[in-house]
Design a protein around this motif. Structure first.
Motif, PDB file in Angstrom:
ATOM      1  N   ASP A 105       1.793 -14.046   0.641  1.00  0.00           N
ATOM      2  CA  ASP A 105       2.837 -14.993   0.216  1.00  0.00           C
ATOM      3  C   ASP A 105       3.809 -15.286   1.351  1.00  0.00           C
ATOM      4  O   ASP A 105       4.953 -15.660   1.106  1.00  0.00           O
ATOM      5  CB  ASP A 105       3.625 -14.401  -0.966  1.00  0.00           C
ATOM      6  CG  ASP A 105       4.377 -13.128  -0.579  1.00  0.00           C
ATOM      7  OD1 ASP A 105       3.985 -12.466   0.409  1.00  0.00           O
ATOM      8  OD2 ASP A 105       5.376 -12.797  -1.245  1.00  0.00           O
ATOM      9  N   ARG A 159       8.192  -6.703  -5.719  1.00  0.00           N
ATOM     10  CA  ARG A 159       8.184  -7.771  -4.715  1.00  0.00           C
ATOM     11  C   ARG A 159       9.608  -8.050  -4.217  1.00  0.00           C
ATOM     12  O   ARG A 159       9.845  -8.191  -3.027  1.00  0.00           O
ATOM     13  CB  ARG A 159       7.563  -9.061  -5.269  1.00  0.00           C
ATOM     14  CG  ARG A 159       6.174  -8.900  -5.881  1.00  0.00           C
ATOM     15  CD  ARG A 159       5.433 -10.222  -5.948  1.00  0.00           C
ATOM     16  NE  ARG A 159       5.103 -10.674  -4.602  1.00  0.00           N
ATOM     17  CZ  ARG A 159       4.025 -10.299  -3.944  1.00  0.00           C
ATOM     18  NH1 ARG A 159       3.154  -9.487  -4.478  1.00  0.00           N
ATOM     19  NH2 ARG A 159       3.818 -10.733  -2.721  1.00  0.00           N
ATOM     20  N   ARG A 184       0.833  -1.211   0.000  1.00  0.00           N
ATOM     21  CA  ARG A 184       0.000   0.000   0.000  1.00  0.00           C
ATOM     22  C   ARG A 184       0.866   1.259   0.000  1.00  0.00           C
ATOM     23  O   ARG A 184       0.530   2.258  -0.656  1.00  0.00           O
ATOM     24  CB  ARG A 184      -0.926   0.004   1.221  1.00  0.00           C
ATOM     25  CG  ARG A 184      -2.062  -1.018   1.102  1.00  0.00           C
ATOM     26  CD  ARG A 184      -2.824  -1.130   2.419  1.00  0.00           C
ATOM     27  NE  ARG A 184      -3.875  -2.123   2.369  1.00  0.00           N
ATOM     28  CZ  ARG A 184      -5.180  -1.850   2.173  1.00  0.00           C
ATOM     29  NH1 ARG A 184      -5.580  -0.604   2.043  1.00  0.00           N
ATOM     30  NH2 ARG A 184      -6.058  -2.825   2.143  1.00  0.00           N
ATOM     31  N   ARG A 230      -9.444  -7.691  -6.457  1.00  0.00           N
ATOM     32  CA  ARG A 230      -8.131  -7.940  -5.850  1.00  0.00           C
ATOM     33  C   ARG A 230      -7.860  -9.429  -5.677  1.00  0.00           C
ATOM     34  O   ARG A 230      -6.750  -9.905  -5.909  1.00  0.00           O
ATOM     35  CB  ARG A 230      -8.015  -7.211  -4.511  1.00  0.00           C
ATOM     36  CG  ARG A 230      -7.797  -5.724  -4.708  1.00  0.00           C
ATOM     37  CD  ARG A 230      -7.119  -5.113  -3.524  1.00  0.00           C
ATOM     38  NE  ARG A 230      -7.983  -5.026  -2.365  1.00  0.00           N
ATOM     39  CZ  ARG A 230      -7.587  -5.190  -1.125  1.00  0.00           C
ATOM     40  NH1 ARG A 230      -6.326  -5.497  -0.861  1.00  0.00           N
ATOM     41  NH2 ARG A 230      -8.430  -5.059  -0.126  1.00  0.00           N
ATOM     42  N   ASP A 256      -4.692 -11.099  -7.243  1.00  0.00           N
ATOM     43  CA  ASP A 256      -3.721 -11.691  -6.312  1.00  0.00           C
ATOM     44  C   ASP A 256      -3.533 -13.193  -6.562  1.00  0.00           C
ATOM     45  O   ASP A 256      -2.441 -13.726  -6.410  1.00  0.00           O
ATOM     46  CB  ASP A 256      -4.158 -11.469  -4.855  1.00  0.00           C
ATOM     47  CG  ASP A 256      -4.086 -10.003  -4.428  1.00  0.00           C
ATOM     48  OD1 ASP A 256      -3.500  -9.186  -5.166  1.00  0.00           O
ATOM     49  OD2 ASP A 256      -4.626  -9.670  -3.352  1.00  0.00           O
TER      50      ASP A 256
END
Ligand code: C5P
Length: 202
Positions: free
Chosen positions: A110, A87, A39, A159, A163
């Motif tokens: 994850d 990531r 975010r 989302r 995701d």
């Protein structure tokens, strides 16, 4: 007392954050809401910054931005979260947080599969999209954020799809994760189940 790593994953508004906070408080472990990292990157890209640069230059103060809770930032977060370089830039911080001596609880998408594959306790917390949207709608309304149940449900669905279908670190339970469905469960019962699992591994 033994500090261990607790990995908690699941879709938006399934109760992960509540369970993570309660487990951390119960055992005196540190807690990291990893969604906040994505975010915070999103809040920067929404002002025009390059996503990879935003992730590389993320600072602790960025996590305190009050606008991070908004649905717009949440949507943008799930978009920057598909970018491998974003990531990758966030892995080291999460892993070092996870291995702190006093124990750590991390919640996200994850954690059990990619960030902490060796965590002794892994939970995958789910609930129906409707129940999750209802909870998130109540939470946002309580914070004075104006939205509708329908919009929140749409946000949750989009989302979830993004995701779960991305190539890198898609949302899915680790093979050794204990699944908890909170659709018809009081959140206190989910907390009690999580505490019992940690107790058994400590
Ligand atoms: O958990 P939260 O809803 O705040 O996360 C916002 C978004 O950040 C998620 O929809 C997801 O795309 C991304 N995220 C992720 N991996 C994590 C945590 C969050 O990809 N570990």
């Amino acid at each position: 007392t033994n500090g261990i790593t607790v990995a908690i994953d699941g879709p938006a508004a399934a109760g992960k954050g509540t369970v993570a906070k309660a487990v951390a408080a119960h055992f005196g472990f540190a807690h990291l809401d990893t969604g906040l990292l994505y975010r915070a990157v999103a809040a920067k890209t929404l002002t025009g910054m390059d996503p990879e640069e935003a992730a590389r230059t993320l600072a602790p103060v960025d996590l305190e931005d009050p606008s991070l809770r908004s649905p717009e930032v949440a949507q943008e977060a799930s978009k920057v979260a598909v970018i491998p370089a974003v990531r990758a830039a966030l892995v080291r911080f999460q892993r070092s947080f996870a291995t702190r001596a006093g124990g750590a609880v991390l919640d996200g998408r994850d954690i059990g599969t990619v960030i902490c594959p060796d965590a002794p306790v892994k939970l995958f917390i789910t609930a129906s999209p409707e129940v999750r949207a209802q909870r998130r709608f109540a939470e946002l309304s309580g914070k004075g954020i104006e939205t509708s149940y329908e919009d929140v449900l749409e946000d949750v669905r989009q989302r979830d799809l993004r995701d779960m279908s991305r190539d890198q670190a898609p949302l899915k339970p680790a093979e050794d994760a204990k699944q908890i469905d909170t659709t018809e469960m009081a959140i206190e019962d989910a907390v009690a189940a999580a505490v019992a699992l940690v107790e058994a591994k400590r």
